[in-house]
Scaffold this motif. Structure first.
Motif, PDB file in Angstrom:
ATOM      1  N   CYS A  33     -45.407 123.483  25.147  1.00 41.17           N
ATOM      2  CA  CYS A  33     -44.090 123.455  25.773  1.00 41.17           C
ATOM      3  C   CYS A  33     -44.124 124.206  27.104  1.00 41.17           C
ATOM      4  O   CYS A  33     -44.690 125.291  27.193  1.00 41.17           O
ATOM      5  CB  CYS A  33     -43.074 124.099  24.824  1.00 41.17           C
ATOM      6  N   VAL A  34     -43.519 123.583  28.114  1.00 45.79           N
ATOM      7  CA  VAL A  34     -43.395 124.190  29.435  1.00 45.79           C
ATOM      8  C   VAL A  34     -41.917 124.225  29.785  1.00 45.79           C
ATOM      9  O   VAL A  34     -41.238 123.201  29.730  1.00 45.79           O
ATOM     10  CB  VAL A  34     -44.176 123.385  30.506  1.00 45.79           C
ATOM     11  N   TYR A  35     -41.427 125.411  30.114  1.00 45.36           N
ATOM     12  CA  TYR A  35     -40.055 125.549  30.583  1.00 45.36           C
ATOM     13  C   TYR A  35     -40.049 125.418  32.101  1.00 45.36           C
ATOM     14  O   TYR A  35     -40.887 126.013  32.785  1.00 45.36           O
ATOM     15  CB  TYR A  35     -39.481 126.921  30.227  1.00 45.36           C
ATOM     16  N   LEU A  36     -39.066 124.685  32.629  1.00 46.76           N
ATOM     17  CA  LEU A  36     -38.871 124.522  34.063  1.00 46.76           C
ATOM     18  C   LEU A  36     -37.519 125.141  34.399  1.00 46.76           C
ATOM     19  O   LEU A  36     -36.481 124.663  33.946  1.00 46.76           O
ATOM     20  CB  LEU A  36     -38.909 123.049  34.441  1.00 46.76           C
ATOM     21  N   VAL A  37     -37.543 126.206  35.170  1.00 41.63           N
ATOM     22  CA  VAL A  37     -36.344 126.993  35.442  1.00 41.63           C
ATOM     23  C   VAL A  37     -36.081 127.004  36.940  1.00 41.63           C
ATOM     24  O   VAL A  37     -36.993 127.248  37.730  1.00 41.63           O
ATOM     25  CB  VAL A  37     -36.532 128.438  34.923  1.00 41.63           C
ATOM     26  N   LEU A 107     -46.527 117.139  24.643  1.00 36.75           N
ATOM     27  CA  LEU A 107     -46.187 118.174  25.613  1.00 36.75           C
ATOM     28  C   LEU A 107     -44.708 118.024  25.947  1.00 36.75           C
ATOM     29  O   LEU A 107     -44.263 116.952  26.362  1.00 36.75           O
ATOM     30  CB  LEU A 107     -47.032 118.018  26.882  1.00 36.75           C
ATOM     31  N   LEU A 108     -43.939 119.095  25.723  1.00 43.94           N
ATOM     32  CA  LEU A 108     -42.525 119.111  26.084  1.00 43.94           C
ATOM     33  C   LEU A 108     -42.372 119.791  27.435  1.00 43.94           C
ATOM     34  O   LEU A 108     -42.850 120.909  27.631  1.00 43.94           O
ATOM     35  CB  LEU A 108     -41.705 119.894  25.056  1.00 43.94           C
ATOM     36  N   LEU A 109     -41.702 119.112  28.358  1.00 41.51           N
ATOM     37  CA  LEU A 109     -41.361 119.678  29.658  1.00 41.51           C
ATOM     38  C   LEU A 109     -39.846 119.818  29.662  1.00 41.51           C
ATOM     39  O   LEU A 109     -39.133 118.815  29.636  1.00 41.51           O
ATOM     40  CB  LEU A 109     -41.829 118.750  30.780  1.00 41.51           C
ATOM     41  N   VAL A 110     -39.344 121.049  29.672  1.00 44.77           N
ATOM     42  CA  VAL A 110     -37.931 121.288  29.398  1.00 44.77           C
ATOM     43  C   VAL A 110     -37.237 121.948  30.590  1.00 44.77           C
ATOM     44  O   VAL A 110     -37.523 123.088  30.936  1.00 44.77           O
ATOM     45  CB  VAL A 110     -37.752 122.179  28.142  1.00 44.77           C
ATOM     46  N   GLU A 111     -36.305 121.200  31.188  1.00 48.28           N
ATOM     47  CA  GLU A 111     -35.447 121.750  32.232  1.00 48.28           C
ATOM     48  C   GLU A 111     -34.206 122.348  31.567  1.00 48.28           C
ATOM     49  O   GLU A 111     -33.704 121.801  30.588  1.00 48.28           O
ATOM     50  CB  GLU A 111     -35.026 120.662  33.219  1.00 48.28           C
ATOM     51  N   TRP A 112     -33.721 123.456  32.073  1.00 47.07           N
ATOM     52  CA  TRP A 112     -32.565 124.175  31.540  1.00 47.07           C
ATOM     53  C   TRP A 112     -32.809 124.574  30.076  1.00 47.07           C
ATOM     54  O   TRP A 112     -31.968 124.328  29.204  1.00 47.07           O
ATOM     55  CB  TRP A 112     -31.272 123.356  31.687  1.00 47.07           C
ATOM     56  N   ASP A 122     -40.608 127.923  21.734  1.00 48.60           N
ATOM     57  CA  ASP A 122     -40.967 128.891  22.769  1.00 48.60           C
ATOM     58  C   ASP A 122     -41.992 128.262  23.703  1.00 48.60           C
ATOM     59  O   ASP A 122     -42.802 127.433  23.285  1.00 48.60           O
ATOM     60  CB  ASP A 122     -41.554 130.158  22.142  1.00 48.60           C
ATOM     61  N   PRO A 123     -41.990 128.672  24.975  1.00 43.05           N
ATOM     62  CA  PRO A 123     -42.908 128.048  25.934  1.00 43.05           C
ATOM     63  C   PRO A 123     -44.313 128.650  25.890  1.00 43.05           C
ATOM     64  O   PRO A 123     -44.499 129.801  25.513  1.00 43.05           O
ATOM     65  CB  PRO A 123     -42.249 128.371  27.275  1.00 43.05           C
ATOM     66  N   VAL A 143     -47.266 132.533  29.008  1.00 46.47           N
ATOM     67  CA  VAL A 143     -46.683 133.212  27.870  1.00 46.47           C
ATOM     68  C   VAL A 143     -47.673 133.267  26.704  1.00 46.47           C
ATOM     69  O   VAL A 143     -47.783 134.272  26.028  1.00 46.47           O
ATOM     70  CB  VAL A 143     -45.360 132.525  27.437  1.00 46.47           C
ATOM     71  N   THR A 144     -48.388 132.173  26.472  1.00 44.69           N
ATOM     72  CA  THR A 144     -49.364 132.115  25.380  1.00 44.69           C
ATOM     73  C   THR A 144     -50.772 131.999  25.957  1.00 44.69           C
ATOM     74  O   THR A 144     -50.946 131.874  27.175  1.00 44.69           O
ATOM     75  CB  THR A 144     -49.108 130.893  24.482  1.00 44.69           C
TER      76      THR A 144
END
Length: 155
Positions: A33-37, A107-112, A122-123, A143-144
Motif C-alpha cells: 500500500c502506498v499513500y498519496l498525500v 498494490l493499493l495506491l490511495v489518495e486521501w 497501513d502504508p 514506513v515498512t
C-alpha cells in the motif's frame, strides 16, 4: 519498523511528476500500500499515471475521484488506484469490497487515505506532495521494510 526514512525530490512540471511516478513504479513492491498525500491539484494522479504506465499499462489512467476506485490488471499483478476524497464514511469501502483487493500481488495506491482510516491498510510508503512555488516538493517516506527498499533507490 519504528524508524522512517524520507527522501525529498523537487518536481518542476507534469512531465517530471510522471517520470518520478515511473521511477517509483520500477521500485515499488509488487503488493502493499502506498499513500498519496497532498492538496487538490498537487499531482497525485499525475504521479500514479506515470507509475502505472511504466509497468506496461497502455490504456488511459484516469482519476478515480467519482468512481472511488480504478483497477488495473497488469497480468502478474493488480493495481488499485483509490481516491477517497468523496468518501462520506470509511465503512463505504467495505461495501466496495476492499478486502477482496488485498492480495499478495495487489498494490493499493490511495489518495486521501485519512478518509479511509481504520479500513485502508497501513502504508509501506507515503508519498507527500507539497506546493513549492510553481514547482512541487515530493517526500517519499518509507514506513515498512518494503518502503525502505523503494526509497533507498532514490537516495
Amino acid at each position: 519498523m519504528s524508524e522512517s526514512t524520507t527522501v525529498s525530490i523537487a518536481v518542476t512540471d507534469d512531465a517530471a511528476m510522471r517520470a518520478l511516478g515511473a521511477q517509483l513504479g520500477r521500485h515499488c513492491p509488487i503488493g502493499g500500500c502506498v499513500y498519496l498525500v497532498g492538496e487538490l491539484g498537487a499531482g497525485k494522479t499525475t504521479l500514479v499515471r506515470g507509475l502505472i504506465q511504466s509497468l506496461g499499462y497502455n490504456g488511459a489512467v484516469k482519476s478515480p475521484t467519482f468512481t472511488i476506485m480504478e483497477p488495473y490488471d497488469l497480468g502478474d499483478r493488480e493495481i488499485y488506484h483509490l481516491d477517497l476524497y468523496r468518501l462520506a464514511d470509511p465503512e463505504e469501502l467495505e461495501y466496495l469490497g476492499i478486502r477482496d483487493y488485498l492480495g499478495d500481488t495487489a498494490l493499493l495506491l490511495v489518495e486521501w487515505p485519512n478518509l479511509g482510516a481504520g479500513v485502508v491498510p497501513d502504508p509501506d510508503l507515503r508519498v507527500e506532495i507539497a506546493y513549492d512555488g510553481a514547482a512541487r516538493r515530493v517526500d517519499l517516506v518509507a514506513v515498512t521494510e518494503a518502503g525502505h527498499a523503494a526509497v533507498r533507490q532514490f537516495s
